[in-house]
Design a protein around this motif. Sequence first.
Motif, PDB file in Angstrom:
ATOM      1  N   PHE A  95      -6.265   0.686   8.215  1.00 29.48           N
ATOM      2  CA  PHE A  95      -5.462  -0.451   7.775  1.00 29.48           C
ATOM      3  C   PHE A  95      -5.766  -0.802   6.325  1.00 29.48           C
ATOM      4  O   PHE A  95      -4.859  -1.141   5.559  1.00 29.48           O
ATOM      5  CB  PHE A  95      -5.704  -1.664   8.666  1.00 29.48           C
ATOM      6  CG  PHE A  95      -5.118  -2.932   8.108  1.00 29.48           C
ATOM      7  CD1 PHE A  95      -3.748  -3.075   7.970  1.00 29.48           C
ATOM      8  CD2 PHE A  95      -5.940  -3.976   7.692  1.00 29.48           C
ATOM      9  CE1 PHE A  95      -3.197  -4.236   7.438  1.00 29.48           C
ATOM     10  CE2 PHE A  95      -5.403  -5.132   7.161  1.00 29.48           C
ATOM     11  CZ  PHE A  95      -4.025  -5.264   7.035  1.00 29.48           C
ATOM     12  N   ALA A  96      -7.033  -0.714   5.924  1.00 27.06           N
ATOM     13  CA  ALA A  96      -7.397  -1.035   4.550  1.00 27.06           C
ATOM     14  C   ALA A  96      -6.637  -0.145   3.567  1.00 27.06           C
ATOM     15  O   ALA A  96      -6.139  -0.617   2.536  1.00 27.06           O
ATOM     16  CB  ALA A  96      -8.903  -0.892   4.353  1.00 27.06           C
ATOM     17  N   GLU A  97      -6.501   1.132   3.888  1.00 31.62           N
ATOM     18  CA  GLU A  97      -5.767   2.045   3.011  1.00 31.62           C
ATOM     19  C   GLU A  97      -4.295   1.658   2.935  1.00 31.62           C
ATOM     20  O   GLU A  97      -3.688   1.658   1.862  1.00 31.62           O
ATOM     21  CB  GLU A  97      -5.913   3.482   3.521  1.00 31.62           C
ATOM     22  CG  GLU A  97      -7.331   4.031   3.433  1.00 31.62           C
ATOM     23  CD  GLU A  97      -7.415   5.431   4.008  1.00 31.62           C
ATOM     24  OE1 GLU A  97      -6.349   6.007   4.337  1.00 31.62           O
ATOM     25  OE2 GLU A  97      -8.542   5.950   4.126  1.00 31.62           O
ATOM     26  N   GLN A  98      -3.709   1.317   4.093  1.00 30.38           N
ATOM     27  CA  GLN A  98      -2.295   0.932   4.106  1.00 30.38           C
ATOM     28  C   GLN A  98      -2.069  -0.371   3.341  1.00 30.38           C
ATOM     29  O   GLN A  98      -1.100  -0.490   2.576  1.00 30.38           O
ATOM     30  CB  GLN A  98      -1.826   0.779   5.556  1.00 30.38           C
ATOM     31  CG  GLN A  98      -1.854   2.070   6.355  1.00 30.38           C
ATOM     32  CD  GLN A  98      -1.614   1.821   7.838  1.00 30.38           C
ATOM     33  OE1 GLN A  98      -2.036   0.800   8.384  1.00 30.38           O
ATOM     34  NE2 GLN A  98      -0.934   2.758   8.495  1.00 30.38           N
ATOM     35  N   ALA A  99      -2.949  -1.346   3.549  1.00 29.49           N
ATOM     36  CA  ALA A  99      -2.799  -2.634   2.879  1.00 29.49           C
ATOM     37  C   ALA A  99      -2.993  -2.500   1.376  1.00 29.49           C
ATOM     38  O   ALA A  99      -2.264  -3.115   0.579  1.00 29.49           O
ATOM     39  CB  ALA A  99      -3.790  -3.637   3.461  1.00 29.49           C
ATOM     40  N   ARG A 100      -3.952  -1.692   0.965  1.00 29.37           N
ATOM     41  CA  ARG A 100      -4.189  -1.486  -0.470  1.00 29.37           C
ATOM     42  C   ARG A 100      -2.968  -0.848  -1.122  1.00 29.37           C
ATOM     43  O   ARG A 100      -2.599  -1.190  -2.252  1.00 29.37           O
ATOM     44  CB  ARG A 100      -5.438  -0.622  -0.677  1.00 29.37           C
ATOM     45  CG  ARG A 100      -5.821  -0.471  -2.146  1.00 29.37           C
ATOM     46  CD  ARG A 100      -7.068   0.365  -2.324  1.00 29.37           C
ATOM     47  NE  ARG A 100      -8.272  -0.342  -1.924  1.00 29.37           N
ATOM     48  CZ  ARG A 100      -8.983  -0.080  -0.830  1.00 29.37           C
ATOM     49  NH1 ARG A 100      -8.585   0.896  -0.013  1.00 29.37           N
ATOM     50  NH2 ARG A 100     -10.072  -0.765  -0.542  1.00 29.37           N
ATOM     51  N   ALA A 101      -2.321   0.081  -0.404  1.00 26.48           N
ATOM     52  CA  ALA A 101      -1.129   0.735  -0.949  1.00 26.48           C
ATOM     53  C   ALA A 101       0.010  -0.261  -1.141  1.00 26.48           C
ATOM     54  O   ALA A 101       0.794  -0.155  -2.095  1.00 26.48           O
ATOM     55  CB  ALA A 101      -0.686   1.868  -0.027  1.00 26.48           C
ATOM     56  N   ARG A 102       0.109  -1.263  -0.261  1.00 34.00           N
ATOM     57  CA  ARG A 102       1.182  -2.255  -0.362  1.00 34.00           C
ATOM     58  C   ARG A 102       0.872  -3.348  -1.383  1.00 34.00           C
ATOM     59  O   ARG A 102       1.771  -3.849  -2.060  1.00 34.00           O
ATOM     60  CB  ARG A 102       1.421  -2.912   1.009  1.00 34.00           C
ATOM     61  CG  ARG A 102       1.998  -1.995   2.066  1.00 34.00           C
ATOM     62  CD  ARG A 102       3.448  -1.623   1.791  1.00 34.00           C
ATOM     63  NE  ARG A 102       4.329  -2.779   1.764  1.00 34.00           N
ATOM     64  CZ  ARG A 102       4.920  -3.312   2.836  1.00 34.00           C
ATOM     65  NH1 ARG A 102       4.707  -2.777   4.042  1.00 34.00           N
ATOM     66  NH2 ARG A 102       5.733  -4.342   2.713  1.00 34.00           N
ATOM     67  N   ALA A 115       1.167  -7.521  11.376  1.00 30.37           N
ATOM     68  CA  ALA A 115       1.172  -8.870  10.800  1.00 30.37           C
ATOM     69  C   ALA A 115       1.541  -8.847   9.321  1.00 30.37           C
ATOM     70  O   ALA A 115       2.344  -9.672   8.856  1.00 30.37           O
ATOM     71  CB  ALA A 115      -0.199  -9.509  10.971  1.00 30.37           C
ATOM     72  N   LEU A 116       0.966  -7.912   8.570  1.00 27.41           N
ATOM     73  CA  LEU A 116       1.137  -7.930   7.116  1.00 27.41           C
ATOM     74  C   LEU A 116       2.574  -7.631   6.694  1.00 27.41           C
ATOM     75  O   LEU A 116       3.112  -8.300   5.794  1.00 27.41           O
ATOM     76  CB  LEU A 116       0.179  -6.928   6.470  1.00 27.41           C
ATOM     77  CG  LEU A 116       0.198  -6.901   4.932  1.00 27.41           C
ATOM     78  CD1 LEU A 116      -0.170  -8.271   4.360  1.00 27.41           C
ATOM     79  CD2 LEU A 116      -0.759  -5.829   4.404  1.00 27.41           C
ATOM     80  N   SER A 117       3.203  -6.653   7.325  1.00 29.03           N
ATOM     81  CA  SER A 117       4.569  -6.292   6.911  1.00 29.03           C
ATOM     82  C   SER A 117       5.544  -7.455   7.045  1.00 29.03           C
ATOM     83  O   SER A 117       6.296  -7.752   6.099  1.00 29.03           O
ATOM     84  CB  SER A 117       5.053  -5.077   7.714  1.00 29.03           C
ATOM     85  OG  SER A 117       4.303  -3.924   7.377  1.00 29.03           O
ATOM     86  N   PRO A 118       5.573  -8.175   8.194  1.00 26.06           N
ATOM     87  CA  PRO A 118       6.464  -9.344   8.271  1.00 26.06           C
ATOM     88  C   PRO A 118       6.101 -10.442   7.266  1.00 26.06           C
ATOM     89  O   PRO A 118       7.002 -11.114   6.742  1.00 26.06           O
ATOM     90  CB  PRO A 118       6.277  -9.835   9.718  1.00 26.06           C
ATOM     91  CG  PRO A 118       5.794  -8.655  10.475  1.00 26.06           C
ATOM     92  CD  PRO A 118       4.959  -7.878   9.507  1.00 26.06           C
ATOM     93  N   LEU A 119       4.817 -10.632   6.995  1.00 31.56           N
ATOM     94  CA  LEU A 119       4.427 -11.635   6.010  1.00 31.56           C
ATOM     95  C   LEU A 119       4.971 -11.280   4.624  1.00 31.56           C
ATOM     96  O   LEU A 119       5.483 -12.148   3.904  1.00 31.56           O
ATOM     97  CB  LEU A 119       2.903 -11.760   5.959  1.00 31.56           C
ATOM     98  CG  LEU A 119       2.231 -12.471   7.134  1.00 31.56           C
ATOM     99  CD1 LEU A 119       0.713 -12.348   7.031  1.00 31.56           C
ATOM    100  CD2 LEU A 119       2.640 -13.948   7.191  1.00 31.56           C
ATOM    101  N   LEU A 120       4.872 -10.024   4.251  1.00 32.01           N
ATOM    102  CA  LEU A 120       5.371  -9.601   2.942  1.00 32.01           C
ATOM    103  C   LEU A 120       6.898  -9.712   2.877  1.00 32.01           C
ATOM    104  O   LEU A 120       7.460 -10.071   1.830  1.00 32.01           O
ATOM    105  CB  LEU A 120       4.924  -8.169   2.643  1.00 32.01           C
ATOM    106  CG  LEU A 120       3.410  -7.974   2.461  1.00 32.01           C
ATOM    107  CD1 LEU A 120       3.080  -6.510   2.226  1.00 32.01           C
ATOM    108  CD2 LEU A 120       2.887  -8.828   1.303  1.00 32.01           C
ATOM    109  N   GLU A 121       7.564  -9.444   3.996  1.00 34.29           N
ATOM    110  CA  GLU A 121       9.019  -9.575   4.019  1.00 34.29           C
ATOM    111  C   GLU A 121       9.421 -11.049   3.889  1.00 34.29           C
ATOM    112  O   GLU A 121      10.361 -11.387   3.168  1.00 34.29           O
ATOM    113  CB  GLU A 121       9.574  -8.988   5.313  1.00 34.29           C
ATOM    114  CG  GLU A 121      11.087  -9.104   5.470  1.00 34.29           C
ATOM    115  CD  GLU A 121      11.861  -8.392   4.373  1.00 34.29           C
ATOM    116  OE1 GLU A 121      13.036  -8.766   4.155  1.00 34.29           O
ATOM    117  OE2 GLU A 121      11.310  -7.477   3.714  1.00 34.29           O
TER     118      GLU A 121
END
Length: 324
Positions: A23-30, A111-117
């Motif tokens: 998840f850390a890698e995915q979140a850092r990429a976003r 959780a993170l993807s909907p928050l960013l949207e």
Amino acid sequence: MPERVALIHNPRSRRNMKNAGQFAEQARARLGPLFLCPEGRNGLTAAVRELARQDVRVVVVDGGDGTVTHVISAILNAYPRERLPALSILPSGNTNLIASDVGCSLREMSALSPLLEKARQGTLMNDVSWRQPVIVSWTDPDRLPVAGMFCGLAAFTRAIELAHNPAILDRYAHDTAIFATVLWGLRLFLRKDVRNQWLGGSPMTLTVDGAAPDTHSRFLFLCTGLHKLSRGVWPFWLDSSPTGGLIYLDILGHPPRLARSLLSVLRGRISARLRASNAYRSGMAATISIRTQDRLVMDGEELEAGTDGLFHLTEGPRMAFVRC
């Protein structure tokens, strides 16, 4: 313009340790430079100060209650009170009472993807919970205040010390650890010397909202800014009209009929008979000062009293928590 979202990631939180960093890698990429993994308390303080300098308006916390407490404390020490950011929580710790209370249940990219949207659409603040943290301060001006959501003394401190025993903490997940702690505590409670010590309580002087100081031994003292706990437990009620946002429970030493009334007390269903005893007290206040030699436990962290034996509890500012 979309709100900027930062994420503070605690890789040592129980659930994050099982993720192997995916998840850390995915979140850092976003998120790029707004993905933060600070080292230690000093690193967190510096990271939050930089977020305040950039006026980042939404901070996502990936961790448990302890991590959330540290982030809230850092935010209150770095941001102007009139420009506090909204928070959201990815519940990844050993205890996640705060996330449960404010309506945050999803983790990782779910959780993170909907928050960013929502940030892109400008709708983040459409679904929030508002809470006031408990702020602990000391007379010493060089000691920074600590903010959190649930704290206690006396029997609560002893129970936390049991729960932090490595034989329990390292072996069980949180809910099972609580059950194991209760069993261990009951086993100790059967010993007469331990029972007398626990029931006798800890000497304390409480001053609530500047009223006359009240000196007694306390079996249990709790204070929270949460609106609910887990498993239907809510040991609070109102003895009088509320005067602030600190919700507290105060049980004096050797409380009468504790064994037969414990379930009712835990659910806040106090009888007129117990109220008349004056050993069981609960309410809402703006300030509480406590003089004691006990350690205060705030969201799992033990805090020492000042050299004068004092803790000062005050209601914090209203803070928004974005549900996810």
